[in-house]
Design an enzyme around this catalytic site. Structure first.
Site, short mmCIF file in Angstrom:
data_model
loop_
_atom_site.label_atom_id
_atom_site.label_comp_id
_atom_site.label_asym_id
_atom_site.label_seq_id
_atom_site.Cartn_x
_atom_site.Cartn_y
_atom_site.Cartn_z
N ASP A 158 36.18 33.16 31.53
CA ASP A 158 36.75 34.46 32.34
C ASP A 158 37.99 35.10 31.33
O ASP A 158 38.60 35.84 31.96
CB ASP A 158 37.59 33.76 33.62
CG ASP A 158 37.76 34.69 34.70
OD1 ASP A 158 37.31 36.18 34.46
OD2 ASP A 158 38.38 34.38 35.64
N SER A 203 36.83 44.96 37.93
CA SER A 203 37.09 45.87 38.76
C SER A 203 37.92 47.19 38.50
O SER A 203 37.88 48.34 38.92
CB SER A 203 37.71 45.07 40.01
OG SER A 203 39.01 44.63 39.68
O1 LIG Z 1 37.15 38.03 37.01
C1 LIG Z 1 37.75 37.18 37.48
O2 LIG Z 1 37.13 35.89 37.55
C2 LIG Z 1 38.56 37.49 38.50
C3 LIG Z 1 39.38 38.51 38.69
C4 LIG Z 1 39.15 39.92 38.49
C5 LIG Z 1 38.02 40.34 38.56
O3 LIG Z 1 37.11 39.74 39.09
C6 LIG Z 1 37.87 41.93 38.59
O4 LIG Z 1 38.62 42.51 38.33
O5 LIG Z 1 36.64 42.20 38.96
C7 LIG Z 1 40.50 38.05 39.71
O6 LIG Z 1 40.40 36.94 40.49
O7 LIG Z 1 41.52 38.65 39.74
#
Ligand SMILES: O=C(O)/C=C(\CC(=O)C(=O)O)C(=O)O
Length: 294
Positions: free
Chosen positions: A244, A72
């Site tokens: 992850d 994200s």
């Molecule tokens: O990557 C993951 O599994 C989890 C994330 C970050 C995420 O998904 C992102 O930033 O897009 C989380 O739970 O903070």
């Protein structure tokens, strides 16, 4: 925003040796910021976690390939993810985050760059909005490319998401099992609701990853193993696994990737289950052209 570092540079070497061709199917790259700035809407500001660092980790842990999932913090600009794939000598493919107004030519460019799926993120701490109608438009557009959809949500919204998940015309992969409350054990209501979802929908898969996020107990993750092993045994053809790395937002509980890899033989106790989880299943989604004809 202070830059956060959420990984260990030299994780322990796992005792478990992944099978030949194993895919770490959930990783991210961050930046490098000087080349690929983070989104103005990013909810965290990580240190650079480059493709070179990712490939060193892959080799250290005994994996052969990666699936780079757009994080994200890079919004809908997939340049860092594409650059990571381009540097991998064919050993990485990716999952993009796209805006609803993306053009067909851009989708083709992403496909040529190794993208094989799109991710829809419903976590309020990570994204400002998650418009289901627009996500469905995107899902319908990417279906002809042979891509799939990756969905990230938490257990409290599973019930309201079911009609949306049912409307997606592709395979759907749920990140980290939709984050059930592991403390409730294998019979816990959230885990059982998620298992029912998979029972009722053969096109829904799940990543059985996230021990470090889901386990209140922490290492050696006995609580995670007790809940997740029955899921792997029940849906051996529909599970994926990933480290992850670089573990976004885990600055207060940074995991050692070697110990995460050592969870694999405990959730997938036979060689056959391990091969499906780490090789056969991810190959079907990300490198189908390399599989022998059915
Ligand atoms: O990557 C993951 O599994 C989890 C994330 C970050 C995420 O998904 C992102 O930033 O897009 C989380 O739970 O903070």
């Amino acid at each position: 925003m202070t830059r956060t570092k959420t990984w260990v540079d030299q994780p322990s070497r796992p005792a478990f040796r992944p099978p030949a061709g194993a895919v770490d199917a959930h990783v991210h790259v961050f930046g490098p910021e000087a080349e690929f700035p983070f989104s103005l809407k990013a909810k965290y500001h990580p240190e650079d976690a480059t493709p070179e660092m990712l490939f060193a980790l892959r080799d250290r842990l005994g994996f052969s390939r990666n699936v780079i999932v757009q994080a994200s913090c890079h919004g809908t600009d997939n340049a860092a993810t594409l650059a990571g794939i381009a540097k991998s000598n064919g050993k990485a493919r990716g999952v993009a985050v796209v805006s609803p107004d993306i053009g067909d030519e851009e989708l083709q460019r992403l496909h040529a760059g190794g993208i094989r799926g799109v991710r829809f993120n419903f976590l309020k701490r990570l994204v400002d909005d998650a418009p289901k109608d627009k996500f469905l438009d995107i899902a319908r557009r990417i279906a002809p490319l042979g891509w799939h959809v990756v969905v990230y949500f938490e257990a409290d919204i599973l019930e309201e998401l079911v009609p949306f998940l049912e409307a997606i015309p592709t395979i759907v992969v749920v990140d980290h099992l939709g984050r059930p409350d592991i403390a409730q054990g294998p019979e816990g209501a959230e885990t059982q609701r998620f298992i029912r979802l998979l029972d009722e929908h053969p096109a829904i898969w799940t990543k059985v990853s996230g021990a470090e996020r889901l386990s209140p107990q922490g290492r050696p993750f006995d609580d995670f193993v007790a809940v997740i092993r029955p899921v792997v045994e029940r849906f051996p053809e529909r599970v994926l696994w990933g480290t992850d790395w670089p573990h976004p937002n885990m600055e207060h509980r940074i995991p050692d990737d070697g110990t995460l890899v050592d969870v694999i033989p405990r959730i997938a106790p036979t060689e056959e289950l391990q091969r499906k989880l780490l090789v056969d299943n991810p190959m079907r989604l990300y490198w189908p052209e390399e599989l022998p004809p059915a």
